[in-house]
Design a protein around this motif. Structure first.
Motif, PDB file in Angstrom:
ATOM      1  N   LYS A  26     -75.193 -50.350 -26.359  1.00  0.00           N
ATOM      2  CA  LYS A  26     -75.864 -51.480 -27.024  1.00  0.00           C
ATOM      3  C   LYS A  26     -74.942 -52.693 -27.082  1.00  0.00           C
ATOM      4  CE  LYS A  26     -78.989 -48.746 -29.835  1.00  0.00           C
ATOM      5  NZ  LYS A  26     -79.394 -48.352 -31.171  1.00  0.00           N
ATOM      6  N   LEU A  27     -73.662 -52.459 -27.350  1.00  0.00           N
ATOM      7  CA  LEU A  27     -72.703 -53.563 -27.370  1.00  0.00           C
ATOM      8  C   LEU A  27     -72.591 -54.186 -25.985  1.00  0.00           C
ATOM      9  CD1 LEU A  27     -70.459 -55.308 -28.630  1.00  0.00           C
ATOM     10  CD2 LEU A  27     -68.866 -53.444 -28.102  1.00  0.00           C
ATOM     11  N   LEU A  28     -72.459 -53.355 -24.960  1.00  0.00           N
ATOM     12  CA  LEU A  28     -72.330 -53.871 -23.595  1.00  0.00           C
ATOM     13  C   LEU A  28     -73.573 -54.666 -23.191  1.00  0.00           C
ATOM     14  CD1 LEU A  28     -70.729 -50.755 -21.864  1.00  0.00           C
ATOM     15  CD2 LEU A  28     -69.568 -52.873 -22.557  1.00  0.00           C
ATOM     16  N   ASN A  29     -74.734 -54.196 -23.579  1.00  0.00           N
ATOM     17  CA  ASN A  29     -75.969 -54.926 -23.261  1.00  0.00           C
ATOM     18  C   ASN A  29     -75.997 -56.290 -23.942  1.00  0.00           C
ATOM     19  OD1 ASN A  29     -76.987 -52.956 -21.577  1.00  0.00           O
ATOM     20  ND2 ASN A  29     -78.162 -51.946 -23.200  1.00  0.00           N
ATOM     21  N   GLN A  30     -75.539 -56.353 -25.180  1.00  0.00           N
ATOM     22  CA  GLN A  30     -75.480 -57.642 -25.887  1.00  0.00           C
ATOM     23  C   GLN A  30     -74.525 -58.603 -25.175  1.00  0.00           C
ATOM     24  OE1 GLN A  30     -75.276 -58.093 -30.237  1.00  0.00           O
ATOM     25  NE2 GLN A  30     -75.260 -55.842 -30.281  1.00  0.00           N
ATOM     26  N   LEU A  31     -73.371 -58.080 -24.777  1.00  0.00           N
ATOM     27  CA  LEU A  31     -72.372 -58.920 -24.117  1.00  0.00           C
ATOM     28  C   LEU A  31     -72.884 -59.406 -22.752  1.00  0.00           C
ATOM     29  CD1 LEU A  31     -69.153 -56.846 -24.937  1.00  0.00           C
ATOM     30  CD2 LEU A  31     -69.973 -58.922 -26.085  1.00  0.00           C
ATOM     31  N   LYS A  32     -73.545 -58.521 -22.014  1.00  0.00           N
ATOM     32  CA  LYS A  32     -74.089 -58.902 -20.708  1.00  0.00           C
ATOM     33  C   LYS A  32     -75.163 -59.979 -20.858  1.00  0.00           C
ATOM     34  CE  LYS A  32     -73.334 -54.455 -18.503  1.00  0.00           C
ATOM     35  NZ  LYS A  32     -73.978 -53.205 -18.051  1.00  0.00           N
ATOM     36  N   TRP A  40     -69.236 -47.954 -33.782  1.00  0.00           N
ATOM     37  CA  TRP A  40     -69.636 -49.118 -34.572  1.00  0.00           C
ATOM     38  C   TRP A  40     -69.021 -50.397 -34.012  1.00  0.00           C
ATOM     39  CZ3 TRP A  40     -73.411 -50.049 -37.679  1.00  0.00           C
ATOM     40  CH2 TRP A  40     -73.408 -51.219 -38.447  1.00  0.00           C
ATOM     41  N   ALA A  41     -69.837 -51.428 -33.855  1.00  0.00           N
ATOM     42  CA  ALA A  41     -69.387 -52.743 -33.407  1.00  0.00           C
ATOM     43  C   ALA A  41     -69.791 -53.774 -34.451  1.00  0.00           C
ATOM     44  CB  ALA A  41     -70.004 -53.089 -32.064  1.00  0.00           C
ATOM     45  N   THR A  42     -68.882 -54.704 -34.716  1.00  0.00           N
ATOM     46  CA  THR A  42     -69.168 -55.744 -35.697  1.00  0.00           C
ATOM     47  C   THR A  42     -68.461 -57.031 -35.305  1.00  0.00           C
ATOM     48  OG1 THR A  42     -69.143 -56.290 -38.053  1.00  0.00           O
ATOM     49  CG2 THR A  42     -67.265 -55.056 -37.224  1.00  0.00           C
ATOM     50  N   GLY A  43     -69.074 -58.145 -35.628  1.00  0.00           N
ATOM     51  CA  GLY A  43     -68.503 -59.451 -35.342  1.00  0.00           C
ATOM     52  C   GLY A  43     -69.520 -60.540 -35.610  1.00  0.00           C
ATOM     53  N   SER A  80     -62.274 -61.253 -28.019  1.00  0.00           N
ATOM     54  CA  SER A  80     -62.874 -62.518 -28.420  1.00  0.00           C
ATOM     55  C   SER A  80     -64.175 -62.735 -27.647  1.00  0.00           C
ATOM     56  CB  SER A  80     -61.902 -63.657 -28.144  1.00  0.00           C
ATOM     57  OG  SER A  80     -62.477 -64.890 -28.516  1.00  0.00           O
ATOM     58  N   HIS A  81     -65.226 -63.064 -28.379  1.00  0.00           N
ATOM     59  CA  HIS A  81     -66.534 -63.340 -27.792  1.00  0.00           C
ATOM     60  C   HIS A  81     -67.067 -64.618 -28.428  1.00  0.00           C
ATOM     61  CE1 HIS A  81     -70.501 -62.720 -26.172  1.00  0.00           C
ATOM     62  NE2 HIS A  81     -71.038 -62.688 -27.391  1.00  0.00           N
ATOM     63  N   ILE A 109     -72.171 -61.171 -32.580  1.00  0.00           N
ATOM     64  CA  ILE A 109     -73.014 -60.088 -32.082  1.00  0.00           C
ATOM     65  C   ILE A 109     -73.849 -59.543 -33.225  1.00  0.00           C
ATOM     66  CG2 ILE A 109     -71.395 -59.415 -30.260  1.00  0.00           C
ATOM     67  CD1 ILE A 109     -70.766 -56.928 -32.088  1.00  0.00           C
ATOM     68  N   LYS A 110     -74.859 -58.772 -32.864  1.00  0.00           N
ATOM     69  CA  LYS A 110     -75.636 -58.055 -33.876  1.00  0.00           C
ATOM     70  C   LYS A 110     -74.909 -56.741 -34.134  1.00  0.00           C
ATOM     71  CE  LYS A 110     -80.163 -56.197 -34.879  1.00  0.00           C
ATOM     72  NZ  LYS A 110     -81.487 -55.895 -34.367  1.00  0.00           N
TER      73      LYS A 110
END
Length: 80
Positions: free
Chosen positions: A70-76, A56-59, A42-43, A62-63
Motif C-alpha cells: 500500500k505504501l509503494l502504491n501511494q508513492l508510485k 506501519w507507515a506514517t508521514g 523524504s517524500h 502519505i495516508k
C-alpha cells in the motif's frame, strides 16, 4: 505495548527491513535506517517513517496505514 513473539520478530525483522529498503530505494528514494526497526525517507519534503515488522507507515505526505504494498502504491501514484 510489547510484542507477543519477540523471537519471531528478531528472525523476521532484518529480512523485512532489507526487502522494504530495496523496494523503496527502487522508486528513487534515499532510505535510512533509524533505531534498527524503522526506515525513514523524504517524500515531498517531509519525512515518512515505515516500520517493516508491523508494516506501519506514517508521514505528513502519505495516508497512514499498514502494508508495504500500500505504501509503494501511494508513492508510485504520487510520482505521476
Amino acid at each position: 505495548m510489547a510484542r507477543l513473539d519477540i523471537e519471531r520478530q528478531t528472525q523476521l525483522e532484518p529480512l523485512r527491513m532489507e526487502y522494504a529498503k530495496e523496494q523503496i530505494s527502487a522508486l528513487g528514494y534515499e532510505v535510512s535506517e533509524h533505531d534498527g526497526n524503522e526506515l525513514r525517507f523524504s517524500h515531498r519534503g517531509k519525512i515518512v517513517k515505515f516500520f517493516p515488522y508491523s508494516g506501519w507507515a506514517t508521514g505528513a505526505t502519505i495516508k497512514d496505514g499498514r502494508g508495504l504494498r500500500k505504501l509503494l502504491n501511494q508513492l508510485k501514484s504520487s510520482k505521476q
